[in-house]
Design a protein around this motif. Structure first.
Motif, PDB file in Angstrom:
ATOM      1  N   ILE A  28       0.826  -1.208   0.000  1.00 40.09           N
ATOM      2  CA  ILE A  28       0.000   0.000   0.000  1.00 40.09           C
ATOM      3  C   ILE A  28       0.865   1.265   0.000  1.00 40.09           C
ATOM      4  N   ILE A  32      -0.146   5.101   0.917  1.00 38.47           N
ATOM      5  CA  ILE A  32       0.462   5.793   2.060  1.00 38.47           C
ATOM      6  C   ILE A  32       1.128   7.090   1.621  1.00 38.47           C
ATOM      7  N   LEU A  77      -2.090   6.364   9.539  1.00 34.57           N
ATOM      8  CA  LEU A  77      -1.819   5.013   9.053  1.00 34.57           C
ATOM      9  C   LEU A  77      -2.903   4.051   9.535  1.00 34.57           C
ATOM     10  N   CYS A  78      -3.283   4.151  10.793  1.00 31.20           N
ATOM     11  CA  CYS A  78      -4.351   3.291  11.323  1.00 31.20           C
ATOM     12  C   CYS A  78      -5.640   3.471  10.530  1.00 31.20           C
ATOM     13  N   VAL A  81      -5.398   1.501   7.383  1.00 34.26           N
ATOM     14  CA  VAL A  81      -5.389   0.045   7.581  1.00 34.26           C
ATOM     15  C   VAL A  81      -6.770  -0.503   7.934  1.00 34.26           C
ATOM     16  N   TYR A  84      -9.278  -2.104   5.379  1.00 30.75           N
ATOM     17  CA  TYR A  84      -8.834  -3.406   4.857  1.00 30.75           C
ATOM     18  C   TYR A  84      -9.204  -4.513   5.835  1.00 30.75           C
ATOM     19  N   ALA A  85      -8.956  -4.288   7.108  1.00 23.53           N
ATOM     20  CA  ALA A  85      -9.227  -5.310   8.122  1.00 23.53           C
ATOM     21  C   ALA A  85     -10.723  -5.587   8.245  1.00 23.53           C
ATOM     22  N   CYS A 100      -0.870   0.779  18.759  1.00 22.91           N
ATOM     23  CA  CYS A 100      -0.047   1.040  17.574  1.00 22.91           C
ATOM     24  C   CYS A 100       1.348   1.429  18.051  1.00 22.91           C
ATOM     25  N   TRP A 123      -1.698  -6.255  12.728  1.00 18.20           N
ATOM     26  CA  TRP A 123      -1.170  -5.874  11.428  1.00 18.20           C
ATOM     27  C   TRP A 123       0.238  -5.291  11.562  1.00 18.20           C
ATOM     28  N   TYR A 125       2.944  -2.745   9.088  1.00 19.02           N
ATOM     29  CA  TYR A 125       3.261  -1.995   7.872  1.00 19.02           C
ATOM     30  C   TYR A 125       4.770  -1.818   7.844  1.00 19.02           C
ATOM     31  N   LEU A 155       1.678  -4.249   3.673  1.00 22.55           N
ATOM     32  CA  LEU A 155       0.790  -4.351   4.824  1.00 22.55           C
ATOM     33  C   LEU A 155       0.428  -5.822   5.001  1.00 22.55           C
ATOM     34  N   ILE A 157      -2.014  -8.238   7.437  1.00 21.43           N
ATOM     35  CA  ILE A 157      -3.072  -8.291   8.450  1.00 21.43           C
ATOM     36  C   ILE A 157      -3.397  -9.749   8.732  1.00 21.43           C
TER      37      ILE A 157
END
Length: 212
Positions: A28, A32, A77-78, A81, A84-85, A100, A123, A125, A155, A157
């Motif tokens: 990603i 990013i 960033l969170c 992410v 996706y999760a 994090c 996860w 990164y 990334l 997960i």
């Protein structure tokens, strides 16, 4: 006919239940962007080891676990992410960041096999991955160990309750990532779905009427 196996009572007992565990790997970096990516590296280096090599499962330089509350870059960033999760489970659930942190592995650094229960997803990164870096290993796969050889911008997960580890680093250059955990947002904290949203969920499972 399937054999009926009664379960034990009044004791905690493990059962061999075949459950598929989703693991998602995607680069990603383009999403990013180089500015955010570089910011993460700078912050991890500046923060350094806040655990002072205490006896933890990760023997490397680790920041504190609430970097998303202290640094907008980590929070950003969170936010990238989480969507996706939220699509990974068989039943999508809404998530939020619970932890994090940043990790910097030097030569001989490692992480012993561990899990992040009771979170839902974990996860990583990868912001710096020199050639020859140690992989991410899932040591309890049905067919053997599963290996992820990450690249910069990847990334990864995975369910927070599965064990993972990192073998000792054998290279001189450092390896760096941002790690995180996600928890489920309780239903009481979510807005009620609209009538249209309910219809969209129910419709695929509604059998067509036999009466026309």
């Amino acid at each position: 006919m399937t054999e009926k196996i009664p379960l034990a009572r009044n004791e905690i007992k493990n059962y061999d239940i075949n459950v598929t565990r989703p693991i998602y790997i995607k680069n990603i970096f383009d999403e990013i962007g180089s500015d955010l990516h570089s910011s993460l590296i700078r912050i991890i280096r500046k923060t350094g080891d806040e655990w002072k090599r205490r006896l933890t499962v990760v023997q490397a330089d680790i920041t504190n676990l609430n970097m998303h509350h202290q640094h907008p870059s980590f929070n950003q960033l969170c936010d990238i992410v989480i969507p996706y999760a939220e699509k990974m489970g068989s039943t999508p659930i809404k998530c939020r960041a619970s932890d994090c942190w940043g990790v910097l592995y030097n030569k001989n650094d490692f992480a012993v096999a561990h899990a992040h229960w009771p979170n839902i997803w974990s996860w990583g990164y990868y912001v710096k991955v020199p050639g020859g870096s140690s992989p991410l290993v899932f040591p309890e796969g049905k067919e053997g160990n599963y290996y992820v050889f990450p690249q910069v911008g990847d990334l990864v997960i995975f369910p927070a309750w599965i064990k993972h580890e990192v073998p000792p680093s054998t290279i001189e250059e450092d390896r760096m990532l941002v790690g995180g955990n996600l928890e489920r947002i309780p239903h009481k904290d979510l807005p009620l779905p609209s009538v249209e949203e309910i219809k969209n969920v129910v419709k695929p499972y509604t059998k067509k009427s036999m009466f026309h």
